[in-house]
Write a protein that holds these residues in place. Structure first.
Motif, short mmCIF file in Angstrom:
data_model
loop_
_atom_site.label_atom_id
_atom_site.label_comp_id
_atom_site.label_asym_id
_atom_site.label_seq_id
_atom_site.Cartn_x
_atom_site.Cartn_y
_atom_site.Cartn_z
N ASN A 128 0.84 -1.28 0.04
CA ASN A 128 -0.05 0.04 0.20
C ASN A 128 0.84 1.00 0.01
O ASN A 128 0.32 2.37 -0.13
CB ASN A 128 -0.83 -0.19 1.30
CG ASN A 128 -1.84 -1.24 1.17
OD1 ASN A 128 -2.49 -1.62 0.20
ND2 ASN A 128 -2.18 -1.83 2.28
N THR A 132 2.15 -0.55 5.01
CA THR A 132 1.08 -1.74 5.35
C THR A 132 0.98 -2.33 4.14
O THR A 132 1.32 -2.02 3.02
CB THR A 132 -0.25 -1.16 5.64
OG1 THR A 132 -0.92 -0.54 4.42
CG2 THR A 132 -0.09 -0.38 6.79
N THR A 134 -1.70 -5.42 1.87
CA THR A 134 -3.34 -6.08 1.87
C THR A 134 -2.90 -7.33 1.06
O THR A 134 -2.43 -7.29 -0.17
CB THR A 134 -4.13 -5.10 1.10
OG1 THR A 134 -4.14 -3.97 1.76
CG2 THR A 134 -5.43 -5.82 0.98
N TYR A 135 -3.31 -8.52 1.76
CA TYR A 135 -3.29 -10.12 1.14
C TYR A 135 -4.60 -10.22 0.98
O TYR A 135 -5.52 -10.37 1.66
CB TYR A 135 -2.73 -10.90 2.08
CG TYR A 135 -2.92 -12.55 1.65
CD1 TYR A 135 -2.10 -12.67 0.54
CD2 TYR A 135 -3.94 -13.12 2.30
CE1 TYR A 135 -2.24 -14.12 0.30
CE2 TYR A 135 -3.89 -14.41 1.93
CZ TYR A 135 -3.21 -14.96 0.93
OH TYR A 135 -3.34 -16.15 0.66
N THR A 136 -4.78 -10.61 -0.30
CA THR A 136 -6.16 -10.87 -0.85
C THR A 136 -6.17 -12.63 -1.13
O THR A 136 -5.23 -13.05 -1.95
CB THR A 136 -6.86 -10.30 -1.94
OG1 THR A 136 -6.79 -8.94 -1.74
CG2 THR A 136 -8.01 -10.68 -2.42
N ILE A 142 -9.94 -10.55 2.50
CA ILE A 142 -8.69 -9.72 2.46
C ILE A 142 -8.17 -9.39 4.26
O ILE A 142 -8.94 -9.53 5.08
CB ILE A 142 -9.23 -8.24 2.38
CG1 ILE A 142 -9.72 -8.21 0.63
CG2 ILE A 142 -8.16 -7.04 2.55
CD1 ILE A 142 -10.41 -6.87 0.22
N THR A 143 -6.97 -9.52 4.17
CA THR A 143 -6.20 -9.42 5.41
C THR A 143 -5.21 -8.08 5.10
O THR A 143 -4.38 -8.14 4.33
CB THR A 143 -5.65 -10.71 5.86
OG1 THR A 143 -6.43 -11.91 5.89
CG2 THR A 143 -4.80 -10.53 7.28
N ASN A 144 -5.27 -7.41 6.19
CA ASN A 144 -4.19 -6.15 6.12
C ASN A 144 -3.32 -6.38 7.22
O ASN A 144 -3.73 -6.80 8.60
CB ASN A 144 -4.90 -4.95 6.38
CG ASN A 144 -5.86 -4.41 5.31
OD1 ASN A 144 -5.53 -4.64 3.94
ND2 ASN A 144 -7.13 -4.14 5.35
N ASP A 146 0.52 -4.43 9.15
CA ASP A 146 1.30 -3.27 9.26
C ASP A 146 2.81 -3.83 9.47
O ASP A 146 2.73 -4.67 10.37
CB ASP A 146 0.70 -2.48 10.17
CG ASP A 146 1.31 -1.10 10.36
OD1 ASP A 146 2.45 -0.99 9.79
OD2 ASP A 146 0.72 -0.24 10.62
N ASP A 290 -0.23 -14.85 10.70
CA ASP A 290 0.35 -13.41 11.13
C ASP A 290 1.27 -13.59 12.26
O ASP A 290 1.64 -14.75 12.79
CB ASP A 290 -0.85 -12.51 11.47
CG ASP A 290 -1.75 -13.12 12.55
OD1 ASP A 290 -1.26 -13.73 13.54
OD2 ASP A 290 -2.76 -12.54 12.69
#
Length: 294
Positions: A128, A132, A134-136, A142-144, A146, A290
């Motif tokens: 981004n 950060t 963004t994984y789709t 969607i998983t964001n 940081d 994560d």
């Protein structure tokens, strides 16, 4: 008329005498197994031509054949009914059409259609641009996460570290003790007895020895902070010092009593470098874990 009758008589006589008739080209050449043989490169055998009504009025021997002019097809009598040879010879084929969007339409012999989807749904990982990502996943989930981290020199001999979760830790550079907790964290106790814990489980930052008593800290965004260790020590501490060996990646801290504490930055990074994982499950899905293990 007499000629026709004579020819018919001759033909019947020949059949009765030799049992074989050759009509057309090469009349003297006939296969031994032939009763009646036709040969011509310019003429054809024309079957009896009848309408539907005329055909159905005829009850011939089994195997009898006619050309039905109403249906433009050859019919054969099977002993009970007239059967169309055109229906038996018609081949209904199946088709597959490329729809141009990764799908194909299959049409069976009965005209039934089935859509086959060969589309490959891929996963994406987008930067981004603000630290950060963004994984789709393939199902659109969607998983964001940081990756931001920062170390700020407060200008008073203290430093503030902010990890990827936004948690800040301030520690005093007037060190008196550093304890390696063995899990990527260090307890730092200053001259006043204040202890703070610093988590070094961050893989996207660097600390570079400039060889002149300063080190350069680079955070995930590429921002650089130059820390003058010599100036800090001169200003705040005369009995302790820190040295860094770029060859071995070791930092050695010596307190006022001459006691040394050494920790290897390379080992710390190696132990805690991967805080997130992305695993291919081999079935078209991937598992993302994560930093919290979720």
């Amino acid at each position: 008329m007499k000629k026709n009758i004579l020819f018919l008589v001759f033909l019947l006589s020949a059949i009765s005498l030799i049992g074989q008739v050759k009509v057309g080209d090469n009349p003297n050449t006939i296969d031994n197994s032939s009763l009646l043989e036709l040969e011509s490169s310019s003429r054809v055998l024309v079957l009896t031509r009848v309408t539907n009504a005329q055909m159905n009025a005829i009850t011939p021997l089994t195997g009898g054949m006619v050309f039905n002019t109403d249906q433009s097809c050859i019919f054969q009598f099977d002993g009970n009914n007239w059967e169309s040879l055109c229906d038996n010879l018609t081949e209904t084929v199946t088709t597959i059409a490329d729809n141009g969007d990764g799908t194909f339409t299959y049409t069976d012999e009965n005209g039934g259609q089935t859509i086959i989807n060969f589309q490959e749904t891929t996963t994406t990982l987008a930067n981004n641009g603000d630290g950060t990502f963004t994984y789709t996943s393939e199902d659109g989930t969607i998983t964001n996460f940081d990756a931001n981290s920062a170390l700020v020199d407060n200008g008073d001999g203290t430093f503030t570290h902010t990890n990827a979760a936004g948690v800040t830790t301030t520690f005093d550079a007037r060190l008196s003790a550093i304890v390696d907790n063995g899990d990527g964290t260090f307890d730092i106790t200053d001259d006043f007895g204040n202890t703070v814990t610093v988590n070094t489980n961050d893989t996207l930052t660097t600390l570079l020895d400039n060889g002149d008593g300063t080190v350069t800290y680079t955070d995930e965004d590429g921002a650089e902070t130059i820390i003058d260790l010599a100036a800090i020590i001169d200003e705040f501490e005369t009995l302790t010092f820190i040295s860094f060996d770029a060859t071995t990646s070791e930092v050695t801290y010596t307190d006022e009593n001459g006691d040394e504490t050494t920790f290897n930055i390379a080992n710390v990074v190696a132990n805690f470098e991967t805080t997130t994982t992305l695993v291919d499950n081999g079935d078209g899905t991937v598992t993302y874990t994560d930093e919290d293990g979720a």
